[in-house]
Write a protein that holds these residues in place. Structure first.
Motif, PDB file in Angstrom:
ATOM      1  N   UNK A  57       0.839  -1.194   0.000  1.00 57.27           N
ATOM      2  CA  UNK A  57       0.000   0.000   0.000  1.00 57.27           C
ATOM      3  C   UNK A  57       0.871   1.240   0.000  1.00 57.27           C
ATOM      4  N   UNK A  58       0.473   2.233  -0.785  1.00 58.03           N
ATOM      5  CA  UNK A  58       1.115   3.543  -0.783  1.00 58.03           C
ATOM      6  C   UNK A  58       0.091   4.545  -0.260  1.00 58.03           C
ATOM      7  N   UNK A  59       0.349   5.106   0.894  1.00 57.29           N
ATOM      8  CA  UNK A  59      -0.543   6.091   1.510  1.00 57.29           C
ATOM      9  C   UNK A  59       0.086   7.468   1.389  1.00 57.29           C
ATOM     10  N   UNK A  60      -0.683   8.438   0.901  1.00 55.27           N
ATOM     11  CA  UNK A  60      -0.155   9.804   0.859  1.00 55.27           C
ATOM     12  C   UNK A  60      -0.101  10.345   2.282  1.00 55.27           C
ATOM     13  N   UNK A  61       0.933  11.105   2.581  1.00 54.98           N
ATOM     14  CA  UNK A  61       1.110  11.644   3.928  1.00 54.98           C
ATOM     15  C   UNK A  61       0.003  12.615   4.314  1.00 54.98           C
ATOM     16  N   UNK A  62      -0.619  13.252   3.320  1.00 55.88           N
ATOM     17  CA  UNK A  62      -1.691  14.205   3.615  1.00 55.88           C
ATOM     18  C   UNK A  62      -3.079  13.558   3.611  1.00 55.88           C
ATOM     19  N   UNK A  63      -3.147  12.253   3.413  1.00 49.88           N
ATOM     20  CA  UNK A  63      -4.416  11.536   3.476  1.00 49.88           C
ATOM     21  C   UNK A  63      -5.286  11.674   2.236  1.00 49.88           C
ATOM     22  N   UNK A  64      -4.722  12.140   1.140  1.00 54.67           N
ATOM     23  CA  UNK A  64      -5.509  12.363  -0.078  1.00 54.67           C
ATOM     24  C   UNK A  64      -5.775  11.089  -0.874  1.00 54.67           C
ATOM     25  N   UNK A  65      -4.896  10.095  -0.797  1.00 56.46           N
ATOM     26  CA  UNK A  65      -5.100   8.875  -1.583  1.00 56.46           C
ATOM     27  C   UNK A  65      -4.381   7.692  -0.953  1.00 56.46           C
ATOM     28  N   UNK A  66      -4.806   6.517  -1.399  1.00 53.65           N
ATOM     29  CA  UNK A  66      -4.115   5.267  -1.087  1.00 53.65           C
ATOM     30  C   UNK A  66      -4.112   4.441  -2.377  1.00 53.65           C
ATOM     31  N   UNK A  67      -2.998   3.776  -2.634  1.00 53.07           N
ATOM     32  CA  UNK A  67      -2.890   2.884  -3.775  1.00 53.07           C
ATOM     33  C   UNK A  67      -2.541   1.501  -3.231  1.00 53.07           C
ATOM     34  N   UNK A  68      -3.345   0.498  -3.605  1.00 53.74           N
ATOM     35  CA  UNK A  68      -3.092  -0.868  -3.165  1.00 53.74           C
ATOM     36  C   UNK A  68      -2.637  -1.702  -4.358  1.00 53.74           C
ATOM     37  N   UNK A  69      -1.518  -2.375  -4.200  1.00 54.72           N
ATOM     38  CA  UNK A  69      -1.029  -3.327  -5.186  1.00 54.72           C
ATOM     39  C   UNK A  69      -1.305  -4.710  -4.613  1.00 54.72           C
ATOM     40  N   UNK A  70      -2.351  -5.350  -5.120  1.00 54.91           N
ATOM     41  CA  UNK A  70      -2.812  -6.628  -4.596  1.00 54.91           C
ATOM     42  C   UNK A  70      -2.008  -7.761  -5.237  1.00 54.91           C
ATOM     43  N   UNK A  71      -1.841  -8.860  -4.518  1.00 54.62           N
ATOM     44  CA  UNK A  71      -0.978  -9.956  -4.966  1.00 54.62           C
ATOM     45  C   UNK A  71      -1.436 -10.632  -6.262  1.00 54.62           C
ATOM     46  N   UNK A  72      -2.698 -10.467  -6.663  1.00 55.67           N
ATOM     47  CA  UNK A  72      -3.164 -11.081  -7.914  1.00 55.67           C
ATOM     48  C   UNK A  72      -2.934 -10.171  -9.127  1.00 55.67           C
ATOM     49  N   UNK A  73      -2.218  -9.049  -8.916  1.00 55.53           N
ATOM     50  CA  UNK A  73      -1.910  -8.140 -10.023  1.00 55.53           C
ATOM     51  C   UNK A  73      -2.841  -6.952 -10.120  1.00 55.53           C
ATOM     52  N   UNK A  74      -3.892  -6.934  -9.323  1.00 52.99           N
ATOM     53  CA  UNK A  74      -4.859  -5.845  -9.345  1.00 52.99           C
ATOM     54  C   UNK A  74      -4.302  -4.627  -8.590  1.00 52.99           C
ATOM     55  N   UNK A  75      -4.536  -3.446  -9.148  1.00 49.15           N
ATOM     56  CA  UNK A  75      -4.143  -2.197  -8.490  1.00 49.15           C
ATOM     57  C   UNK A  75      -5.400  -1.370  -8.252  1.00 49.15           C
ATOM     58  N   UNK A  76      -5.590  -0.918  -7.025  1.00 51.11           N
ATOM     59  CA  UNK A  76      -6.774  -0.145  -6.647  1.00 51.11           C
ATOM     60  C   UNK A  76      -6.326   1.199  -6.098  1.00 51.11           C
ATOM     61  N   UNK A  77      -6.967   2.258  -6.565  1.00 56.34           N
ATOM     62  CA  UNK A  77      -6.651   3.615  -6.096  1.00 56.34           C
ATOM     63  C   UNK A  77      -7.871   4.157  -5.372  1.00 56.34           C
ATOM     64  N   UNK A  78      -7.681   4.612  -4.152  1.00 53.08           N
ATOM     65  CA  UNK A  78      -8.742   5.229  -3.368  1.00 53.08           C
ATOM     66  C   UNK A  78      -8.419   6.704  -3.156  1.00 53.08           C
ATOM     67  N   UNK A  79      -9.397   7.562  -3.441  1.00 55.19           N
ATOM     68  CA  UNK A  79      -9.220   9.004  -3.298  1.00 55.19           C
ATOM     69  C   UNK A  79     -10.117   9.550  -2.201  1.00 55.19           C
ATOM     70  N   UNK A  80      -9.669  10.585  -1.554  1.00 56.23           N
ATOM     71  CA  UNK A  80     -10.443  11.217  -0.482  1.00 56.23           C
ATOM     72  C   UNK A  80     -11.622  11.956  -1.057  1.00 56.23           C
TER      73      UNK A  80
END
Length: 60
Positions: free
Chosen positions: A37-60
């Motif tokens: 997981x990559x979490x922005x320090x300001x809490x604006x987004x998170x990016x998850x790199x899942x083990x099956x190759x899927x990438x998910x981006x979550x935005x505030x």
């Protein structure tokens, strides 16, 4: 932009880095553990790199 890198392995540290530096070595970053997981320090987004190759981006 500063981010925190978190892996699903409990004994690995959480690392703070610059997003552009991490993107330059993203293959090496996500190879450390199954899920990453990559979490922005300001809490604006998170990016998850899942083990099956899927990438998910979550935005505030």
């Amino acid at each position: 932009m500063n981010i925190h890198i978190i892996w699903d392995e409990a004994n690995l540290p959480i690392i703070k880095s610059n997003l552009s530096n991490v993107i330059d070595v993203i293959d090496d970053t996500i190879a450390v553990s199954f899920d990453t997981w990559l979490f922005s320090s300001n809490g604006e987004f998170v990016i998850e790199f899942y083990h099956d190759g899927q990438t998910i981006i979550g935005l505030k």
